[in-house]
Design a protein around this motif. Structure first.
Motif, PDB file in Angstrom:
ATOM      1  N   THR A  53      21.109  21.298 -14.734  1.00  8.34           N
ATOM      2  CA  THR A  53      21.364  22.444 -13.860  1.00  8.34           C
ATOM      3  C   THR A  53      22.625  22.188 -13.053  1.00  8.34           C
ATOM      4  OG1 THR A  53      20.029  21.538 -12.069  1.00  8.34           O
ATOM      5  CG2 THR A  53      18.900  22.938 -13.661  1.00  8.34           C
ATOM      6  N   GLU A  54      23.094  23.266 -12.385  1.00 13.97           N
ATOM      7  CA  GLU A  54      24.304  23.164 -11.578  1.00 13.97           C
ATOM      8  C   GLU A  54      24.025  22.899 -10.114  1.00 13.97           C
ATOM      9  OE1 GLU A  54      27.378  23.200 -12.585  1.00 13.97           O
ATOM     10  OE2 GLU A  54      26.984  23.603 -14.704  1.00 13.97           O
ATOM     11  N   ASN A  55      22.893  23.292  -9.614  1.00 14.32           N
ATOM     12  CA  ASN A  55      22.616  23.154  -8.179  1.00 14.32           C
ATOM     13  C   ASN A  55      21.669  22.008  -7.852  1.00 14.32           C
ATOM     14  OD1 ASN A  55      20.477  24.476  -9.437  1.00 14.32           O
ATOM     15  ND2 ASN A  55      19.861  25.534  -7.567  1.00 14.32           N
ATOM     16  N   VAL A  56      21.301  21.205  -8.833  1.00 20.23           N
ATOM     17  CA  VAL A  56      20.450  20.030  -8.595  1.00 20.23           C
ATOM     18  C   VAL A  56      21.255  18.795  -8.985  1.00 20.23           C
ATOM     19  CG1 VAL A  56      18.327  18.827  -9.187  1.00 20.23           C
ATOM     20  CG2 VAL A  56      18.326  21.329  -8.969  1.00 20.23           C
ATOM     21  N   THR A  57      21.484  17.926  -8.016  1.00 21.95           N
ATOM     22  CA  THR A  57      22.260  16.704  -8.250  1.00 21.95           C
ATOM     23  C   THR A  57      21.314  15.517  -8.354  1.00 21.95           C
ATOM     24  OG1 THR A  57      24.112  17.622  -7.009  1.00 21.95           O
ATOM     25  CG2 THR A  57      24.119  15.249  -7.390  1.00 21.95           C
ATOM     26  N   VAL A  58      21.433  14.780  -9.420  1.00 19.10           N
ATOM     27  CA  VAL A  58      20.586  13.610  -9.666  1.00 19.10           C
ATOM     28  C   VAL A  58      21.481  12.389  -9.757  1.00 19.10           C
ATOM     29  CG1 VAL A  58      18.858  12.568 -11.188  1.00 19.10           C
ATOM     30  CG2 VAL A  58      18.953  15.051 -10.916  1.00 19.10           C
ATOM     31  N   ALA A 114       8.872  15.304  -6.475  1.00 19.17           N
ATOM     32  CA  ALA A 114       7.551  15.580  -5.929  1.00 19.17           C
ATOM     33  C   ALA A 114       7.565  16.691  -4.883  1.00 19.17           C
ATOM     34  CB  ALA A 114       6.965  14.303  -5.325  1.00 19.17           C
ATOM     35  N   ARG A 115       8.645  16.823  -4.110  1.00 13.61           N
ATOM     36  CA  ARG A 115       8.654  17.754  -2.980  1.00 13.61           C
ATOM     37  C   ARG A 115       9.462  19.031  -3.227  1.00 13.61           C
ATOM     38  NH1 ARG A 115       6.984  16.361   1.942  1.00 13.61           N
ATOM     39  NH2 ARG A 115       8.511  17.809   2.853  1.00 13.61           N
ATOM     40  N   HIS A 116      10.491  18.978  -4.059  1.00 13.20           N
ATOM     41  CA  HIS A 116      11.405  20.108  -4.161  1.00 13.20           C
ATOM     42  C   HIS A 116      11.282  20.883  -5.467  1.00 13.20           C
ATOM     43  CE1 HIS A 116      13.425  18.970  -0.471  1.00 13.20           C
ATOM     44  NE2 HIS A 116      13.538  17.737  -0.926  1.00 13.20           N
ATOM     45  N   ILE A 117      10.487  20.421  -6.414  1.00 12.59           N
ATOM     46  CA  ILE A 117      10.288  21.158  -7.663  1.00 12.59           C
ATOM     47  C   ILE A 117       8.791  21.400  -7.834  1.00 12.59           C
ATOM     48  CG2 ILE A 117      10.540  21.129 -10.162  1.00 12.59           C
ATOM     49  CD1 ILE A 117      13.030  19.506  -9.878  1.00 12.59           C
ATOM     50  N   GLU A 118       8.411  22.660  -7.922  1.00 12.04           N
ATOM     51  CA  GLU A 118       7.018  23.037  -8.116  1.00 12.04           C
ATOM     52  C   GLU A 118       6.841  23.491  -9.559  1.00 12.04           C
ATOM     53  OE1 GLU A 118       3.312  23.311  -7.866  1.00 12.04           O
ATOM     54  OE2 GLU A 118       4.343  22.802  -5.987  1.00 12.04           O
ATOM     55  N   PRO A 119       6.145  22.721 -10.388  1.00 12.49           N
ATOM     56  CA  PRO A 119       6.073  23.064 -11.821  1.00 12.49           C
ATOM     57  C   PRO A 119       5.024  24.122 -12.159  1.00 12.49           C
ATOM     58  CG  PRO A 119       4.943  21.004 -11.422  1.00 12.49           C
ATOM     59  CD  PRO A 119       5.509  21.427 -10.093  1.00 12.49           C
ATOM     60  N   CYS A 163      17.395  30.753 -13.364  1.00 17.10           N
ATOM     61  CA  CYS A 163      15.939  30.872 -13.399  1.00 17.10           C
ATOM     62  C   CYS A 163      15.446  30.928 -11.955  1.00 17.10           C
ATOM     63  CB  CYS A 163      15.312  29.695 -14.146  1.00 17.10           C
ATOM     64  SG  CYS A 163      13.504  29.720 -14.194  1.00 17.10           S
ATOM     65  N   TYR A 164      14.754  31.988 -11.567  1.00 20.25           N
ATOM     66  CA  TYR A 164      14.312  32.154 -10.183  1.00 20.25           C
ATOM     67  C   TYR A 164      12.812  32.416 -10.175  1.00 20.25           C
ATOM     68  CZ  TYR A 164      14.533  37.159 -11.284  1.00 20.25           C
ATOM     69  OH  TYR A 164      14.353  38.391 -11.865  1.00 20.25           O
ATOM     70  N   CYS A 165      12.188  31.979  -9.092  1.00 20.34           N
ATOM     71  CA  CYS A 165      10.736  32.111  -8.924  1.00 20.34           C
ATOM     72  C   CYS A 165      10.477  32.825  -7.599  1.00 20.34           C
ATOM     73  CB  CYS A 165      10.033  30.765  -8.931  1.00 20.34           C
ATOM     74  SG  CYS A 165      10.242  29.826 -10.464  1.00 20.34           S
ATOM     75  N   CYS A 166      10.008  34.041  -7.660  1.00 23.89           N
ATOM     76  CA  CYS A 166       9.686  34.781  -6.443  1.00 23.89           C
ATOM     77  C   CYS A 166       8.470  34.204  -5.720  1.00 23.89           C
ATOM     78  CB  CYS A 166       9.439  36.259  -6.772  1.00 23.89           C
ATOM     79  SG  CYS A 166      10.941  37.168  -7.224  1.00 23.89           S
ATOM     80  N   ASP A 167       7.587  33.512  -6.447  1.00 24.76           N
ATOM     81  CA  ASP A 167       6.433  32.888  -5.795  1.00 24.76           C
ATOM     82  C   ASP A 167       6.847  31.785  -4.832  1.00 24.76           C
ATOM     83  OD1 ASP A 167       4.978  34.584  -7.334  1.00 24.76           O
ATOM     84  OD2 ASP A 167       4.242  33.053  -8.729  1.00 24.76           O
ATOM     85  N   LEU A 168       7.987  31.168  -5.071  1.00 24.62           N
ATOM     86  CA  LEU A 168       8.467  30.087  -4.212  1.00 24.62           C
ATOM     87  C   LEU A 168       9.453  30.570  -3.157  1.00 24.62           C
ATOM     88  CD1 LEU A 168       9.092  27.400  -6.991  1.00 24.62           C
ATOM     89  CD2 LEU A 168       7.042  27.722  -5.588  1.00 24.62           C
ATOM     90  N   TYR A 169       9.804  31.846  -3.191  1.00 22.14           N
ATOM     91  CA  TYR A 169      10.773  32.390  -2.243  1.00 22.14           C
ATOM     92  C   TYR A 169      10.032  33.019  -1.078  1.00 22.14           C
ATOM     93  CZ  TYR A 169      14.738  35.072  -0.450  1.00 22.14           C
ATOM     94  OH  TYR A 169      15.724  35.605   0.347  1.00 22.14           O
ATOM     95  N   GLU A 175      14.951  29.805   5.130  1.00 20.03           N
ATOM     96  CA  GLU A 175      15.560  28.523   5.451  1.00 20.03           C
ATOM     97  C   GLU A 175      14.555  27.384   5.430  1.00 20.03           C
ATOM     98  OE1 GLU A 175      17.542  28.893   9.146  1.00 20.03           O
ATOM     99  OE2 GLU A 175      19.094  30.272   8.387  1.00 20.03           O
ATOM    100  N   HIS A 176      13.266  27.695   5.608  1.00 18.52           N
ATOM    101  CA  HIS A 176      12.248  26.650   5.661  1.00 18.52           C
ATOM    102  C   HIS A 176      11.524  26.474   4.339  1.00 18.52           C
ATOM    103  CE1 HIS A 176      12.920  27.419   9.946  1.00 18.52           C
ATOM    104  NE2 HIS A 176      12.427  26.193  10.165  1.00 18.52           N
ATOM    105  N   SER A 177      12.104  26.935   3.270  1.00 16.53           N
ATOM    106  CA  SER A 177      11.499  26.761   1.955  1.00 16.53           C
ATOM    107  C   SER A 177      11.789  25.353   1.443  1.00 16.53           C
ATOM    108  CB  SER A 177      12.049  27.805   0.979  1.00 16.53           C
ATOM    109  OG  SER A 177      11.477  27.632  -0.290  1.00 16.53           O
ATOM    110  N   THR A 178      10.740  24.560   1.228  1.00 12.31           N
ATOM    111  CA  THR A 178      10.926  23.173   0.789  1.00 12.31           C
ATOM    112  C   THR A 178      11.169  23.066  -0.708  1.00 12.31           C
ATOM    113  OG1 THR A 178       8.535  22.911   0.564  1.00 12.31           O
ATOM    114  CG2 THR A 178       9.508  22.292   2.671  1.00 12.31           C
ATOM    115  N   SER A 179      10.704  24.020  -1.485  1.00  8.66           N
ATOM    116  CA  SER A 179      10.847  23.966  -2.942  1.00  8.66           C
ATOM    117  C   SER A 179      12.047  24.795  -3.370  1.00  8.66           C
ATOM    118  CB  SER A 179       9.583  24.478  -3.632  1.00  8.66           C
ATOM    119  OG  SER A 179       8.458  23.708  -3.265  1.00  8.66           O
ATOM    120  N   TYR A 180      12.662  24.349  -4.444  1.00  7.60           N
ATOM    121  CA  TYR A 180      13.760  25.109  -5.038  1.00  7.60           C
ATOM    122  C   TYR A 180      13.173  26.337  -5.725  1.00  7.60           C
ATOM    123  CZ  TYR A 180      17.664  21.880  -4.316  1.00  7.60           C
ATOM    124  OH  TYR A 180      18.663  21.145  -3.761  1.00  7.60           O
TER     125      TYR A 180
END
Length: 293
Positions: A53-58, A114-119, A163-169, A175-180
């Motif tokens: 992805t472009e917005n996740v740096t590993v 564990a904290r920023h990606i909800e599968p 790829c966007y998830c409205c359930d996580l938005y 601003e306080h959303s912990t998951s991408y």
């Protein structure tokens, strides 16, 4: 009580030392090669996760570079005859830095996965993928989609190939959303699932590289001080010792000059003069001690 076993003769002792050196060399080479293979896997999985992805740096591939270079220096140093110790010391230094990097990256990647990606929304198919159909120019083509929450609805602006998830938005407080909730530059939401798995795989590989690097550094540190049989049996003879004998007043080279050198003739040296008072005149007269004898 049985008597102690007799000491091992010289040739057998040399053969035993040669066997120990060959065994230590084989073990060190095995650990160095294993660390190199693990470093290649860490580098490959880390690069695959970074480019997903472009917005996740590993950053999980950095330990693979450092550990790989250290293990490569270790393999070269094990097979060297001269300057083997210096090369192994350099390998141990690089492996030590790689161990620290592997520890840090394992924590960072594991916490991020564990904290920023909800599968769960991804696995159940509740995420959507938007593509403008014009390559990967997501900075040019954007659109607004409607996301619904429990009490309201809001507009979300997404870029192309996202790829966007409205359930996580969170529409009330974004601003306080912990998951991408969006992943930019993917070819589908399945790439996000692959990213989640790659992050955990990179974490596990970094943990393996951490422990394997510690063991390899310890093995190389024990091997760098060993002396091969060729240097032990056919080493150069020590330089001749220079001895000083005050009685003979000469320098004797042990093993080259005879130990019994002729003493100098003391009678040829003039003896000190002795002063004697004349009984008649009371004056002092000097004569040689040798004239009295």
């Amino acid at each position: 009580m049985q008597p102690p076993p007799p000491p091992v003769p010289g040739p057998l002792a040399l053969l035993d030392a040669a066997g120990q050196f060959a065994k230590r060399k084989q073990i060190s080479l095995w650990f160095a090669v294993s660390l190199l293979v693990a470093s290649i896997f860490i580098l490959t999985i880390g690069l695959a996760a970074t480019t997903r992805t472009e917005n996740v740096t590993v950053g999980g591939y950095y330990p693979g570079i450092i550990l790989g270079f250290g293990s490569f220096l270790g393999i070269i140093g094990i097979n060297l005859v001269e300057n083997r110790r210096q090369m192994l010391v350099a390998a141990i230094v690089f492996i030590s830095f790689g161990v620290v990097a592997a520890f840090c990256c394992a924590i960072v990647d594991g916490v991020f996965a564990a904290r920023h990606i909800e599968p769960r929304p991804l696995n159940t198919g509740r995420c959507q993928f938007y593509s403008s159909g014009v390559g990967f120019l997501y900075d040019v083509y954007q659109t607004e989609v409607t996301c619904h929450s429990l009490t309201s609805k809001c507009q979300l602006k997404v870029k192309s190939n996202t790829c966007y998830c409205c359930d996580l938005y969170n529409c009330e407080n974004t601003e306080h959303s912990t998951s991408y909730y969006e992943f930019v530059g993917v070819s589908g939401c399945q790439d996000v699932v692959h990213l989640y798995r790659l992050l955990w795989t990179s974490t596990v590989l970094n943990i393996i590289g951490l422990f394997l690097g510690i063991i390899t550094a310890a093995v190389l540190g024990a091997f760098k001080d060993m002396v091969p049989l060729s240097q032990m049996a056919y080493g150069s003879a020590p330089p001749p010792q220079i001895l000083y004998n005050p009685a003979q007043q000469i320098l004797t080279y042990a093993g080259f000059c005879p130990s019994t050198a002729p003493l100098p003739a003391y009678s040829s040296y003039p003896l000190p003069l002795q002063e004697k008072r004349d009984e008649n005149t009371g004056s002092l007269s000097s004569r040689n001690k040798s004239s009295e004898f």
